[in-house]
Design a protein around this motif. Structure first.
Motif, short mmCIF file in Angstrom:
data_model
loop_
_atom_site.label_atom_id
_atom_site.label_comp_id
_atom_site.label_asym_id
_atom_site.label_seq_id
_atom_site.Cartn_x
_atom_site.Cartn_y
_atom_site.Cartn_z
N VAL A 136 -0.84 2.78 -10.10
CA VAL A 136 -2.06 2.96 -9.31
C VAL A 136 -1.93 4.22 -8.45
O VAL A 136 -0.85 4.80 -8.33
N GLU A 137 -3.03 4.63 -7.88
CA GLU A 137 -3.02 5.77 -6.98
C GLU A 137 -2.20 5.46 -5.73
O GLU A 137 -2.06 4.30 -5.35
N ASP A 138 -1.65 6.50 -5.13
CA ASP A 138 -0.92 6.34 -3.88
C ASP A 138 -1.57 7.25 -2.85
O ASP A 138 -1.35 8.46 -2.84
N ASN A 139 -2.38 6.67 -2.01
CA ASN A 139 -3.09 7.43 -0.97
C ASN A 139 -2.53 7.16 0.42
O ASN A 139 -3.19 7.43 1.42
N ILE A 140 -1.31 6.61 0.47
CA ILE A 140 -0.69 6.31 1.75
C ILE A 140 -0.08 7.59 2.32
O ILE A 140 0.70 8.27 1.64
N THR A 141 -0.40 7.93 3.54
CA THR A 141 0.14 9.12 4.19
C THR A 141 1.55 8.84 4.67
O THR A 141 1.79 7.91 5.43
N ARG A 159 0.90 -3.96 5.36
CA ARG A 159 -0.25 -4.83 5.09
C ARG A 159 -0.73 -4.65 3.65
O ARG A 159 -0.14 -3.91 2.86
N GLU A 160 -1.82 -5.37 3.32
CA GLU A 160 -2.39 -5.25 1.98
C GLU A 160 -2.90 -3.84 1.74
O GLU A 160 -3.42 -3.19 2.64
N GLN A 161 -2.76 -3.40 0.50
CA GLN A 161 -3.21 -2.07 0.11
C GLN A 161 -4.16 -2.20 -1.07
O GLN A 161 -3.96 -3.04 -1.95
N ILE A 162 -5.20 -1.39 -1.10
CA ILE A 162 -6.16 -1.38 -2.21
C ILE A 162 -6.14 0.01 -2.85
O ILE A 162 -6.35 1.01 -2.16
N GLU A 163 -5.85 0.05 -4.15
CA GLU A 163 -5.80 1.33 -4.85
C GLU A 163 -6.41 1.17 -6.24
O GLU A 163 -6.56 0.07 -6.75
N LYS A 164 -6.73 2.32 -6.87
CA LYS A 164 -7.36 2.33 -8.19
C LYS A 164 -6.29 2.33 -9.28
O LYS A 164 -5.30 3.06 -9.20
N VAL A 165 -6.50 1.53 -10.32
CA VAL A 165 -5.59 1.45 -11.46
C VAL A 165 -5.73 2.70 -12.32
O VAL A 165 -6.83 3.07 -12.74
N LEU A 166 -4.60 3.35 -12.60
CA LEU A 166 -4.59 4.54 -13.44
C LEU A 166 -4.07 4.26 -14.84
O LEU A 166 -4.55 4.82 -15.82
N MET A 167 -3.04 3.39 -14.93
CA MET A 167 -2.44 3.05 -16.22
C MET A 167 -1.98 1.60 -16.19
O MET A 167 -1.58 1.10 -15.15
N VAL A 168 -2.04 0.94 -17.33
CA VAL A 168 -1.65 -0.47 -17.43
C VAL A 168 -0.67 -0.63 -18.58
O VAL A 168 -0.91 -0.13 -19.68
N GLY A 169 0.44 -1.34 -18.33
CA GLY A 169 1.40 -1.63 -19.39
C GLY A 169 0.96 -2.80 -20.24
O GLY A 169 -0.23 -3.16 -20.28
#
Length: 214
Positions: A136-141, A159-169
């Motif tokens: 998933v994307e990593d937008n954590i500073t 805490r919980e993080q919400i990110e967009k899926v880029l690739m799935v195994g």
């Protein structure tokens, strides 16, 4: 293994008893033959350019110990158990923190680890999840750069993080995860990596705690 409490004497000959669990390879004609799900990988070292930032005439190191590339290595020797999970000799791998156990075998330096610790590979210059991992994307500073050029590290949120899926195994028949959708997970369970100038988070599908509803 070669400790006093493993010492045994049989027919007046000295031996060391070894649990099968502790065996990871045998050497045949100077070549390591890996057992079970073990592998040996060559560390990928960093150059000074990889860990410095330039601000005018000021050069700052982004790491206190500029010795080796973080979480990257090249697979040199692997078992059939590793091959059955999709790993190949020559793959550049990303692996879990603290899995880079340094060893010298037949005069060469390696990281020794189990295939379970490999979270992603680079194949044909593309980042690919190995098993059931999700990338998933990593937008954590992770840092703030002051106008003076001083780099201030920031503790990653737990805490919980919400990110967009880029690739799935590999997935089950239900195909629970789709590229482009958002997933929720705990940041502390995510493996952070960087490839080709971009940052990613890698986690197991079981570590996803939900999907946000917008």
């Amino acid at each position: 293994i070669v400790q006093d409490d493993n010492y045994v004497l049989i027919d007046e000959k000295k031996y060391f008893k070894v649990d099968r669990f502790h065996l990871y390879c045998v050497i045949k004609k100077d070549i390591p033959i890996m057992l079970d799900e073990w592998l040996l990988a060559s560390p990928i070292h960093e150059s000074e350019e990889d860990i410095t930032k330039i601000f005018g005439t000021l050069k700052l190191f982004t790491k206190a110990s500029p010795d080796k590339k973080y979480l990257m290595a090249k697979v040199e020797h692997l078992s059939k158990g590793c091959e059955s999970q999709g790993l190949k000799k020559g793959d550049t791998i990303f692996f879990r923190t603290s899995a880079d156990y340094d060893m010298k075998i037949e005069g060469k330096d390696y990281y020794r680890m189990k295939v379970f610790n490999v979270v992603a590979i680079i194949r044909n210059n593309k980042l690919v999840p190995l098993r059931d991992e999700i990338i998933v994307e990593d937008n954590i500073t992770n840092e703030v750069v002051r106008p003076s050029g001083l780099i201030i590290p920031i503790l990653k949120p737990q805490r919980e993080q919400i990110e967009k899926v880029l690739m799935v195994g590999k997935q089950d028949e239900e195909k629970q995860f789709q590229v482009g959708e958002d997933v929720m997970f705990f940041n502390k369970g995510c493996q952070h990596i960087e490839h080709d100038g971009k940052k990613y988070c890698i986690l197991r599908q079981a570590e996803v705690i939900g999907k946000p509803i917008y």
